[in-house]
Enzyme design. Structure first.
Site, short mmCIF file in Angstrom:
data_model
loop_
_atom_site.label_atom_id
_atom_site.label_comp_id
_atom_site.label_asym_id
_atom_site.label_seq_id
_atom_site.Cartn_x
_atom_site.Cartn_y
_atom_site.Cartn_z
N SER A 69 0.84 -1.20 0.00
CA SER A 69 0.00 0.00 0.00
C SER A 69 0.87 1.25 0.00
CB SER A 69 -0.90 0.01 1.24
OG SER A 69 -1.77 -1.10 1.21
N HIS A 77 0.37 -2.44 -7.30
CA HIS A 77 -0.63 -2.18 -6.27
C HIS A 77 -1.99 -2.58 -6.83
CE1 HIS A 77 -2.99 0.95 -3.76
NE2 HIS A 77 -2.98 -0.22 -3.17
N GLU A 81 -2.24 -0.04 -10.06
CA GLU A 81 -1.28 1.07 -10.01
C GLU A 81 0.11 0.43 -10.01
OE1 GLU A 81 -1.35 3.25 -6.28
OE2 GLU A 81 -0.65 5.07 -7.25
N ASN A 118 -2.68 5.79 -2.44
CA ASN A 118 -2.74 5.72 -0.98
C ASN A 118 -2.21 6.95 -0.25
OD1 ASN A 118 -4.22 3.45 -0.64
ND2 ASN A 118 -2.46 2.08 -0.70
P1 NAD Z 1 -3.52 -9.62 5.30
O1 NAD Z 1 -3.18 -9.23 6.69
O2 NAD Z 1 -4.94 -9.97 4.98
O3 NAD Z 1 -2.61 -10.85 4.83
C1 NAD Z 1 -1.22 -10.87 4.97
C2 NAD Z 1 -0.76 -12.33 4.90
O4 NAD Z 1 0.67 -12.35 4.85
C3 NAD Z 1 -1.18 -13.15 6.14
O5 NAD Z 1 -1.87 -14.32 5.73
C4 NAD Z 1 0.16 -13.49 6.80
O6 NAD Z 1 0.16 -14.74 7.45
C5 NAD Z 1 1.09 -13.49 5.60
N1 NAD Z 1 2.51 -13.38 5.93
C6 NAD Z 1 3.10 -12.67 6.94
N2 NAD Z 1 4.43 -12.86 6.91
C7 NAD Z 1 4.70 -13.69 5.86
C8 NAD Z 1 5.89 -14.25 5.32
N3 NAD Z 1 7.08 -14.01 5.86
N4 NAD Z 1 5.78 -15.06 4.25
C9 NAD Z 1 4.58 -15.35 3.69
N5 NAD Z 1 3.41 -14.84 4.16
C10 NAD Z 1 3.47 -14.02 5.23
O7 NAD Z 1 -3.02 -8.40 4.39
P2 NAD Z 1 -3.57 -7.98 2.92
O8 NAD Z 1 -4.70 -7.06 3.08
O9 NAD Z 1 -3.69 -9.18 2.07
O10 NAD Z 1 -2.33 -7.09 2.43
C11 NAD Z 1 -1.17 -7.68 1.87
C12 NAD Z 1 -0.36 -6.60 1.17
O11 NAD Z 1 -1.15 -6.03 0.12
C13 NAD Z 1 0.03 -5.45 2.12
O12 NAD Z 1 1.30 -4.99 1.78
C14 NAD Z 1 -1.05 -4.41 1.82
O13 NAD Z 1 -0.62 -3.11 2.08
C15 NAD Z 1 -1.26 -4.62 0.32
N6 NAD Z 1 -2.58 -4.20 -0.19
C16 NAD Z 1 -3.72 -4.43 0.54
C17 NAD Z 1 -4.94 -4.04 0.01
C18 NAD Z 1 -6.23 -4.31 0.75
O14 NAD Z 1 -7.29 -3.80 0.31
N7 NAD Z 1 -6.24 -5.10 1.80
C19 NAD Z 1 -5.01 -3.42 -1.24
C20 NAD Z 1 -3.81 -3.23 -1.97
C21 NAD Z 1 -2.60 -3.64 -1.43
#
Ligand code: NAD
Length: 285
Positions: A119, A140, A152, A190
């Site tokens: 993000s 993104h 993005e 963001n």
């Molecule tokens: P989330 O918390 O739902 O999931 C994160 C996952 O990563 C968890 O299942 C966790 O166990 C896993 N994880 C942690 N450490 C790890 C490792 N060392 N190896 C493998 N897996 C590992 O988070 P999310 O919402 O899926 O976000 C993930 C990324 O995407 C973040 O960087 C976030 O900023 C970005 N993002 C999120 C959104 C959104 O709407 N949620 C949108 C765009 C980008």
């Protein structure tokens, strides 16, 4: 040609990215740190593909099984030895992401491109953790991934045009496009969205209006499809907190100070849709 795509993190985004990649015909290798996260991901992907049938008439009854058959679920990074492309979606924390890239750099073939689905974290900073800063970019994705046609893309300091071209080709096969922007923490979307959501949370904390009233104003006055608090619940309030903290750390600017109510809700486990409660209530599957 891209055949095998590694996906790191089986949370909200990893689930959507794996679903879209597998449906587009790629061989997917989904990695998380726990079997529990992978089991949940398997179930959610199956249900999400099934749900697609309600609004997409091209979905056939065998599609959920077909999509799952193209995804390997594992806690072992070693299976990425033949990955052509990796999309990393681990938790939005530098402390977590920083340990992942040297491991990927060691295991993945030299031609493999790394896409950071973050993000807010700088792509150039992540590139510096590897020997392939030219083959790293930001991708993104928008949530929910299977329904959002635009990504993005972020050009890190050393990202080459060849890397951008490879990413565009992958996205084309997924039926998506991208707008390429330059690297600064938060990028375009963001730097604006996280401030908006954080400020909307201040409005609720300061009892200027209820969450429902804030969102209704945005929807009815500005024509937004979703209000800022509903959007925060969809993204995950923990991810919002980590993102705004990453922006604060990157710019040292007090405008990115996280709202105390946001911190309190995350400590209380009220993470939005994924936990069943945030600013609004949801049914958890
Ligand atoms: P989330 O918390 O739902 O999931 C994160 C996952 O990563 C968890 O299942 C966790 O166990 C896993 N994880 C942690 N450490 C790890 C490792 N060392 N190896 C493998 N897996 C590992 O988070 P999310 O919402 O899926 O976000 C993930 C990324 O995407 C973040 O960087 C976030 O900023 C970005 N993002 C999120 C959104 C959104 O709407 N949620 C949108 C765009 C980008």
């Amino acid at each position: 040609m891209i055949k095998v795509v590694g996906v790191i993190g089986a949370g909200v985004m990893g689930i959507g990215v794996s679903h879209s990649l597998a449906q587009a015909g790629f061989q997917v290798k989904l990695i998380d740190v726990t079997e529990a996260a992978l089991d949940k991901a398997k179930e959610e992907i199956y249900n999400n593909v099934r749900m697609q049938a309600f609004f997409d008439k091209t979905v056939t009854p065998d599609l959920p099984e077909l999509v799952l058959s193209r995804i390997a679920f594992s806690t072992d990074y070693g299976i990425l030895h033949d990955a052509d492309f990796v999309i990393e979606n681990a938790t939005e924390k530098w402390e977590i992401k920083k340990d992942i890239y040297p491991v990927l750099d060691e295991i993945c073939p030299s031609h493999c491109v790394f896409a950071v689905n973050t993000s807010c974290i700088s792509i150039t900073r992540i590139g510096s953790l590897t020997q392939r800063a030219d083959r790293i970019l930001g991708m993104h994705f928008m949530n929910p991934v299977p329904l959002k046609p635009m990504v993005e893309a972020i050009r890190g300091h050393y990202t080459t045009e060849e890397t951008i071209k490879t990413a565009r080709e992958l996205l084309k096969q997924m039926d998506k496009e991208c707008i390429v922007v330059n690297d600064m923490p938060g990028f375009v979307s963001n730097r604006v969205l996280m401030l908006t959501i954080n400020e909307a949370i201040f409005l609720v904390q300061d009892q200027v209006a209820t969450a429902e009233e804030v969102d209704t104003l945005f929807k009815t006055c500005f024509g937004h499809k979703s209000g800022p608090l509903e959007t925060g619940d969809l993204i995950g309030l923990d991810t919002i907190l980590y993102s705004i903290e990453a922006l604060y750390e990157a710019y040292n600017d007090s405008k990115y100070r996280p709202c105390p109510l946001l911190k309190k809700m995350v400590s209380a486990g009220q993470l939005g849709r994924k936990s069943g409660q945030g600013f609004f209530d949801y049914q958890v599957s």
